[in-house]
Design a protein around this motif. Structure first.
Motif, PDB file in Angstrom:
ATOM      1  N   PRO A   1       0.928  -1.123  -0.039  1.00  0.00           N
ATOM      2  CA  PRO A   1      -0.093   0.051  -0.121  1.00  0.00           C
ATOM      3  C   PRO A   1       0.864   1.411  -0.039  1.00  0.00           C
ATOM      4  O   PRO A   1       1.938   1.339   0.514  1.00  0.00           O
ATOM      5  CB  PRO A   1      -0.716  -0.167   1.382  1.00  0.00           C
ATOM      6  N   ALA A   2       0.289   2.303  -0.572  1.00  0.00           N
ATOM      7  CA  ALA A   2       1.060   3.570  -0.580  1.00  0.00           C
ATOM      8  C   ALA A   2       1.191   4.224   0.720  1.00  0.00           C
ATOM      9  O   ALA A   2       2.150   4.938   1.053  1.00  0.00           O
ATOM     10  CB  ALA A   2       0.447   4.491  -1.629  1.00  0.00           C
ATOM     11  N   VAL A   3       0.123   3.874   1.637  1.00  0.00           N
ATOM     12  CA  VAL A   3       0.086   4.303   2.908  1.00  0.00           C
ATOM     13  C   VAL A   3       0.051   3.113   3.974  1.00  0.00           C
ATOM     14  O   VAL A   3      -0.813   2.259   3.650  1.00  0.00           O
ATOM     15  CB  VAL A   3      -0.952   5.180   3.233  1.00  0.00           C
ATOM     16  N   ALA A   4       0.994   3.244   4.803  1.00  0.00           N
ATOM     17  CA  ALA A   4       0.845   2.040   5.643  1.00  0.00           C
ATOM     18  C   ALA A   4      -0.450   1.670   6.548  1.00  0.00           C
ATOM     19  O   ALA A   4      -1.339   2.567   6.548  1.00  0.00           O
ATOM     20  CB  ALA A   4       1.893   2.329   6.976  1.00  0.00           C
ATOM     21  N   LEU A   5      -0.593   0.450   6.580  1.00  0.00           N
ATOM     22  CA  LEU A   5      -2.005   0.103   7.215  1.00  0.00           C
ATOM     23  C   LEU A   5      -2.481   0.786   8.625  1.00  0.00           C
ATOM     24  O   LEU A   5      -3.605   1.279   8.482  1.00  0.00           O
ATOM     25  CB  LEU A   5      -2.153  -1.350   7.372  1.00  0.00           C
ATOM     26  N   HIS A   6      -1.486   1.119   9.532  1.00  0.00           N
ATOM     27  CA  HIS A   6      -1.898   1.805  10.622  1.00  0.00           C
ATOM     28  C   HIS A   6      -2.037   3.203  10.321  1.00  0.00           C
ATOM     29  O   HIS A   6      -2.697   3.829  11.476  1.00  0.00           O
ATOM     30  CB  HIS A   6      -0.853   1.518  11.751  1.00  0.00           C
ATOM     31  N   LEU A   7      -1.681   3.925   9.293  1.00  0.00           N
ATOM     32  CA  LEU A   7      -1.950   5.276   9.037  1.00  0.00           C
ATOM     33  C   LEU A   7      -3.032   5.460   8.132  1.00  0.00           C
ATOM     34  O   LEU A   7      -3.370   6.666   8.025  1.00  0.00           O
ATOM     35  CB  LEU A   7      -0.666   5.884   8.341  1.00  0.00           C
ATOM     36  N   GLN A   8      -3.659   4.465   7.366  1.00  0.00           N
ATOM     37  CA  GLN A   8      -4.661   4.539   6.601  1.00  0.00           C
ATOM     38  C   GLN A   8      -6.179   5.270   7.130  1.00  0.00           C
ATOM     39  O   GLN A   8      -6.789   6.101   6.570  1.00  0.00           O
ATOM     40  CB  GLN A   8      -5.339   3.208   5.769  1.00  0.00           C
ATOM     41  N   PRO A   9      -6.123   5.048   8.532  1.00  0.00           N
ATOM     42  CA  PRO A   9      -7.380   5.603   9.323  1.00  0.00           C
ATOM     43  C   PRO A   9      -7.437   7.086   9.368  1.00  0.00           C
ATOM     44  O   PRO A   9      -8.492   7.712   9.452  1.00  0.00           O
ATOM     45  CB  PRO A   9      -7.393   5.089  10.752  1.00  0.00           C
ATOM     46  N   LEU A  10      -6.162   7.621   8.859  1.00  0.00           N
ATOM     47  CA  LEU A  10      -6.224   9.098   8.962  1.00  0.00           C
ATOM     48  C   LEU A  10      -7.239   9.717   7.677  1.00  0.00           C
ATOM     49  O   LEU A  10      -7.410  10.801   7.509  1.00  0.00           O
ATOM     50  CB  LEU A  10      -4.718   9.804   8.564  1.00  0.00           C
ATOM     51  N   ALA A  11      -7.445   8.638   6.690  1.00  0.00           N
ATOM     52  CA  ALA A  11      -8.236   9.062   5.515  1.00  0.00           C
ATOM     53  C   ALA A  11      -9.543   9.739   6.167  1.00  0.00           C
ATOM     54  O   ALA A  11     -10.228  10.439   5.545  1.00  0.00           O
ATOM     55  CB  ALA A  11      -8.437   8.294   4.483  1.00  0.00           C
ATOM     56  N   LEU A  12     -10.037   8.995   7.363  1.00  0.00           N
ATOM     57  CA  LEU A  12     -11.293   9.543   7.905  1.00  0.00           C
ATOM     58  C   LEU A  12     -11.249  10.825   8.356  1.00  0.00           C
ATOM     59  O   LEU A  12     -12.330  11.490   8.787  1.00  0.00           O
ATOM     60  CB  LEU A  12     -11.481   8.458   9.050  1.00  0.00           C
ATOM     61  N   ALA A  13     -10.186  11.473   8.396  1.00  0.00           N
ATOM     62  CA  ALA A  13     -10.145  12.834   8.763  1.00  0.00           C
ATOM     63  C   ALA A  13     -10.819  13.799   7.613  1.00  0.00           C
ATOM     64  O   ALA A  13     -11.417  14.796   7.880  1.00  0.00           O
ATOM     65  CB  ALA A  13      -8.696  13.659   8.877  1.00  0.00           C
ATOM     66  N   ILE A  14     -11.051  13.157   6.435  1.00  0.00           N
ATOM     67  CA  ILE A  14     -11.682  13.946   5.220  1.00  0.00           C
ATOM     68  C   ILE A  14     -13.323  13.935   5.563  1.00  0.00           C
ATOM     69  O   ILE A  14     -13.882  14.993   5.712  1.00  0.00           O
ATOM     70  CB  ILE A  14     -11.473  13.231   4.031  1.00  0.00           C
ATOM     71  N   PRO A  15     -13.863  12.766   5.796  1.00  0.00           N
ATOM     72  CA  PRO A  15     -15.192  13.194   6.409  1.00  0.00           C
ATOM     73  C   PRO A  15     -15.400  13.784   7.562  1.00  0.00           C
ATOM     74  O   PRO A  15     -16.550  14.549   7.514  1.00  0.00           O
ATOM     75  CB  PRO A  15     -15.864  11.707   6.445  1.00  0.00           C
TER      76      PRO A  15
ATOM     77  N   ALA B  49     -13.785  16.245   8.457  1.00  0.00           N
ATOM     78  CA  ALA B  49     -13.659  17.785   8.330  1.00  0.00           C
ATOM     79  C   ALA B  49     -14.803  18.183   7.195  1.00  0.00           C
ATOM     80  O   ALA B  49     -15.322  19.306   7.633  1.00  0.00           O
ATOM     81  CB  ALA B  49     -12.273  18.040   7.521  1.00  0.00           C
ATOM     82  N   GLY B  50     -15.223  17.381   6.598  1.00  0.00           N
ATOM     83  CA  GLY B  50     -16.613  17.706   5.868  1.00  0.00           C
ATOM     84  C   GLY B  50     -17.847  17.673   6.551  1.00  0.00           C
ATOM     85  O   GLY B  50     -18.615  18.701   6.649  1.00  0.00           O
ATOM     86  N   ILE B  51     -17.787  16.845   7.751  1.00  0.00           N
ATOM     87  CA  ILE B  51     -18.949  17.008   8.882  1.00  0.00           C
ATOM     88  C   ILE B  51     -18.800  18.322   9.376  1.00  0.00           C
ATOM     89  O   ILE B  51     -19.922  18.950   9.922  1.00  0.00           O
ATOM     90  CB  ILE B  51     -19.067  15.742   9.522  1.00  0.00           C
ATOM     91  N   VAL B  52     -17.793  18.729  10.041  1.00  0.00           N
ATOM     92  CA  VAL B  52     -17.509  19.951  10.794  1.00  0.00           C
ATOM     93  C   VAL B  52     -18.084  21.097   9.829  1.00  0.00           C
ATOM     94  O   VAL B  52     -18.643  21.952  10.472  1.00  0.00           O
ATOM     95  CB  VAL B  52     -16.267  19.853  11.327  1.00  0.00           C
ATOM     96  N   THR B  53     -17.521  21.183   9.012  1.00  0.00           N
ATOM     97  CA  THR B  53     -17.816  22.390   7.908  1.00  0.00           C
ATOM     98  C   THR B  53     -19.312  22.310   7.573  1.00  0.00           C
ATOM     99  O   THR B  53     -19.810  23.430   7.635  1.00  0.00           O
ATOM    100  CB  THR B  53     -16.913  21.894   6.518  1.00  0.00           C
ATOM    101  N   ALA B  54     -19.982  21.234   7.233  1.00  0.00           N
ATOM    102  CA  ALA B  54     -21.210  21.415   7.106  1.00  0.00           C
ATOM    103  C   ALA B  54     -22.083  21.599   8.446  1.00  0.00           C
ATOM    104  O   ALA B  54     -23.036  22.426   8.053  1.00  0.00           O
ATOM    105  CB  ALA B  54     -21.633  19.724   6.640  1.00  0.00           C
ATOM    106  N   ILE B  55     -21.633  21.259   9.397  1.00  0.00           N
ATOM    107  CA  ILE B  55     -22.678  21.562  10.641  1.00  0.00           C
ATOM    108  C   ILE B  55     -22.579  23.187  11.092  1.00  0.00           C
ATOM    109  O   ILE B  55     -23.470  23.797  11.444  1.00  0.00           O
ATOM    110  CB  ILE B  55     -22.007  20.635  11.794  1.00  0.00           C
ATOM    111  N   LEU B  56     -21.218  23.598  10.576  1.00  0.00           N
ATOM    112  CA  LEU B  56     -21.068  25.116  10.996  1.00  0.00           C
ATOM    113  C   LEU B  56     -21.330  25.932  10.002  1.00  0.00           C
ATOM    114  O   LEU B  56     -21.337  27.109  10.123  1.00  0.00           O
ATOM    115  CB  LEU B  56     -19.423  25.129  11.424  1.00  0.00           C
ATOM    116  N   ARG B  57     -21.602  25.207   8.654  1.00  0.00           N
ATOM    117  CA  ARG B  57     -22.157  26.194   7.549  1.00  0.00           C
ATOM    118  C   ARG B  57     -21.031  26.829   7.132  1.00  0.00           C
ATOM    119  O   ARG B  57     -21.262  28.111   6.677  1.00  0.00           O
ATOM    120  CB  ARG B  57     -23.625  26.928   7.771  1.00  0.00           C
ATOM    121  N   TYR B  58     -19.719  26.482   7.188  1.00  0.00           N
ATOM    122  CA  TYR B  58     -18.469  27.293   7.109  1.00  0.00           C
ATOM    123  C   TYR B  58     -18.382  27.117   5.394  1.00  0.00           C
ATOM    124  O   TYR B  58     -17.697  26.663   4.994  1.00  0.00           O
ATOM    125  CB  TYR B  58     -17.271  27.111   7.564  1.00  0.00           C
TER     126      TYR B  58
END
Length: 752
Positions: A322-336, A338-347
């Motif tokens: 993998p391009a990103v180690a398995l133990h680092l792949q959960p960091l991709a969940l930072a994308i949703p 950030a999207g949820i925070v932005t959507a709730i705050l209407r920013y």
């Protein structure tokens, strides 16, 4: 943020120090999963080993050999005999420092006895192996606390905070989960079960979020107790799971595995339910901001999934790792997240939505091109000799060939989803290709057709208001489905109308990010409208000039044919009579010649009148200012005592057309003042401005409330005199305070 941090930390401390550790990680699998299951015969599959004990070496050798690491028994006995009942000889629960004999699967599958020394839980080793999960938890705690602080009354913010609390508690199920020693009389399965319950509550929080964001569903608002239903759904699914599959498991480890899987049914069913709810709510909402917020959440989740595919599975196919180690792949969940925070705050929803959509397009294009590269490379290398250099060269050639395809695919996907909005030059260039037609409506219809095709519009309208006295022009196409976007059309510093745009169903409405496009389009259309209206005015002016010329010719012909012609014919007859009388009666010739001379003088006067109508002779002899002053000094209208004066300073020379127009406007205005306003004085002012000659005629008469009454022949004549030169004409009047007539007659002073 204190709750989101303290409560999980306190629970982790209790769960991880409740018993000794052998460093293993054991995860239960559902019946629908392809992962290996627990059984007394095949043992317990080990997912990972933390620390550097004896089991760590065995685990590394098993993975290197490509076999599933399994523990077949503990305390020297297989599972189902004495291994799950405690330590050998009934010595009680295992303790730190004690040694246990594990039966592990060897390279050939046969049991191998392995002495394992129990220690405290290797917390730091476990955290180092799961850095991505730890960072995600800290980010989730910070995001949930911040959003709750900013919008504490929002149910979606509360759902995010509850998620920040229960997710780290669920880490005692994975990745800080069950150990082999727990099944052999250690802590037992209760920390794992608590973690699974927390994971089930996490699924309930996400389901509640889908029901409450961006605003609670109507049923939740009408019946607040229904807000507990999303949290009860995971446990209802767990109960159904036990009835359908859990009771079919054999006693022993298989039954234990089925009982501890509290959140497994939710992982299979709640996620599709959440996605369905969000999609349905996105399509049904008519609130623009709500639609954008929901779409950001969906897009960010989809983007995270595609990143897992791109950086995980696809990279594994391309490179073997993998391009990103398995133990680092959960960091991709930072994308949703950030999207949820932005959507709730209407920013800045419009900008974030554009970023998410374009990122999705890039990732999709990368996955498609990467898949093609893998397939093509596999096919090519299959027929090439087994040479690393040839394979490397082939891979490079394939990559170079696929690069134009990647660009083409990215552009086509962008055009498919966004249209040409991100390329204002292309839209404006299409509008520039439109040439003016004879009729304004025809050209505007072509403009609307171009906009509808390029911007994916369902409705478009141009409302043009050319002048105060002009008739408005309105052209539209399509059908209006939702609230349209209205843009003012301006050019040359003045408004020319409005442009109304309505996007098609399912297409992206215009937002702040489209301001540049709309401004460019409005500017181009405004310039075109100005050109059309000015051309139309020019055409109308030409028609007026032609009409006036023909009317003048008709009048001149009538004067020559009906008046001067017969009079000259009569003079000719009298001359013939005088010629005959010259021999017979000379005494009568003198009287006849005197009559002919008088008639000739009268005809000369008539010719001068005709010439004066074409252009006043006084203008050629005296100039405009002197000619007006001569008329003012000799002014007489019979029954009025009005006197008028002319004020002018260095306004000459003037173009001939300006002189004639000013002369006639002044005389007509003075005549109207003397005849209708009962004025005693009238002042004429001639001044030069940078645009031309300004003429003002002001009297002290009685005034009127309707100075520019329709049908006034004199006013119409004066207005036409000014407008034929491209000038302006106005009348202002106040009852009891007189009337002021003004005209601006433009000309280019540089040409004089």
């Amino acid at each position: 943020m204190g709750i989101a941090l303290v409560l999980p930390l306190a629970w982790g401390a209790v769960a991880l120090t409740a018993g000794p550790s052998d460093g293993t990680l054991v995860v239960a699998s559902s019946s629908l999963s392809a992962d290996p299951h627990w059984s007394d015969e095949d043992g317990v599959p080990v997912r990972a080993v933390y620390g550097d004990g004896a089991l760590a070496g065995w685990f590394a050798e098993a993975e290197k050999a490509g076999i599933q690491p399994r523990v077949l028994g503990a305390d020297g006995a297989p599972w189902g005999e004495d291994a799950s009942a405690g330590t050998a000889g009934g010595t009680g629960r295992p303790t730190v420092g004690q040694q246990l004999a594990y039966l592990v699967a060897g390279a050939d599958g046969t049991p191998v006895r392995l002495e394992v020394t129990l220690t405290h839980y290797p917390v730091w080793d476990a955290l180092r192996a799961n850095v991505g999960g730890l960072v995600l938890w800290l980010g989730l705690a910070a995001a949930g606390s911040f959003v709750f602080w900013r919008r504490s009354g929002d149910p979606a913010a509360r759902a995010l905070l509850s998620l920040a609390v229960v997710v780290p508690i669920g880490m005692t199920a994975f990745p800080l989960g069950l150990q082999v020693v727990d099944l052999a009389g250690g802590r037992g399965v209760w920390p794992y079960v608590v973690g699974e319950v927390a994971n089930a509550l996490a699924w309930g929080s996400m389901l509640f979020f889908a029901c409450a964001f961006p605003e609670p569903m109507q049923s939740l608002r009408d019946r607040p107790w229904l807000r507990l239903v999303p949290f009860a759904v995971p446990f209802a699914l767990y109960g159904a799971w036990l009835l359908l599959w859990g009771t079919t498991r054999e006693a022993g480890l298989a039954r234990t595995e089925a009982l501890v899987l509290v959140s497994a049914p939710s992982a299979l069913l709640v996620l599709p339910l959440i996605a369905t709810l969000l999609v349905v709510r996105t399509r049904k909402t008519h609130h623009r901001e709500h639609q954008l917020a929901l779409r950001i959440v969906l897009g960010s989740v989809l983007l995270a999934l595609l990143c897992f595919v791109l950086l995980g599975a696809l990279a594994d196919l391309l490179t073997g790792t993998p391009a990103v180690a398995l133990h680092l792949q959960p960091l991709a969940l930072a994308i949703p997240l950030a999207g949820i925070v932005t959507a709730i705050l209407r920013y800045r929803l419009y900008e974030v939505d554009l970023i998410v959509r374009r990122s999705l397009l890039l990732v999709v294009a990368a996955i498609v091109v990467g898949g093609l590269f893998v397939a093509t490379a596999a096919a090519v290398t299959a027929v090439l000799p087994d040479s690393a250099l040839l394979h490397l060269v082939a891979g490079g050639v394939i990559a170079m060939l696929l690069l134009p395809l990647a660009r083409l695919l990215s552009n086509r996907l962008s055009r498919l989803v966004l249209g040409p909005r991100d390329d204002p030059y292309r839209v404006v260039s299409e509008l520039r290709d439109i040439t003016s037609a004879t009729h304004v409506e025809d050209t505007l219809s072509r403009v609307l057709d171009t906009l509808a095709r390029s911007l994916r519009l369902s409705y478009a309208e141009i409302d043009v208001r050319p002048a105060e006295e002009g008739d408005p022009v309105r052209v539209s196409i399509g059908t209006e489905h939702r609230a349209p976007t209205v843009v003012d059309l301006r050019s040359g510093g003045r408004p020319w109308g409005r442009l109304t745009l309505g996007v098609a169903r399912g297409r992206e409405p215009f937002g702040p990010r489209d301001e540049r496009l709309l401004d460019d389009v409005a500017t181009q259309i405004g310039t075109l409208v100005e050109s059309l209206i000015l051309n139309q005015a020019l055409q109308h002016s030409r028609e007026l000039l032609v009409t006036a010329r023909e009317e003048e010719r008709k009048r001149l012909r009538m004067d020559l044919h009906d008046r001067l012609g017969p009079d000259l014919a009569m003079v000719s007859m009298h001359l013939d009579n005088a010629r005959r009388l010259l021999a017979d009666d000379p005494t009568r010739v003198d009287a006849l010649l005197a009559q002919i001379a008088a008639e000739t003088r009268s005809h000369i006067t008539e010719v001068r009148r005709l010439v004066d109508d074409l252009r006043p002779q006084a203008l050629d002899q005296l100039g405009l200012v002197t000619a007006l002053r001569e008329r003012a000094s000799g002014w007489s209208t019979g029954d009025t005592t009005m006197r008028w004066t002319v004020d002018a300073a260095d306004v000459e020379p003037l173009p001939a057309a300006v002189e004639v127009a000013a002369y006639r406007i002044v005389l007509e205005a003075v005549h109207n003042a003397a005849k209708h306003s009962r004025a005693t004085t009238c002042r004429v002012a001639l001044t030069l401005e940078h645009r031309g000659l300004h003429v003002a005629i002001a009297d002290n008469g009685r005034g009127t409330t309707n100075p520019a009454r329709p049908g006034g022949v004199g006013l119409t004549s004066m207005r036409q005199q000014a407008e034929e030169l491209g000038g302006a004409f106005s009348v202002e009047s106040t009852p009891g305070r007189g009337t002021t007539v003004t005209a601006l007659l433009p000309f280019d002073r540089a040409t004089l």
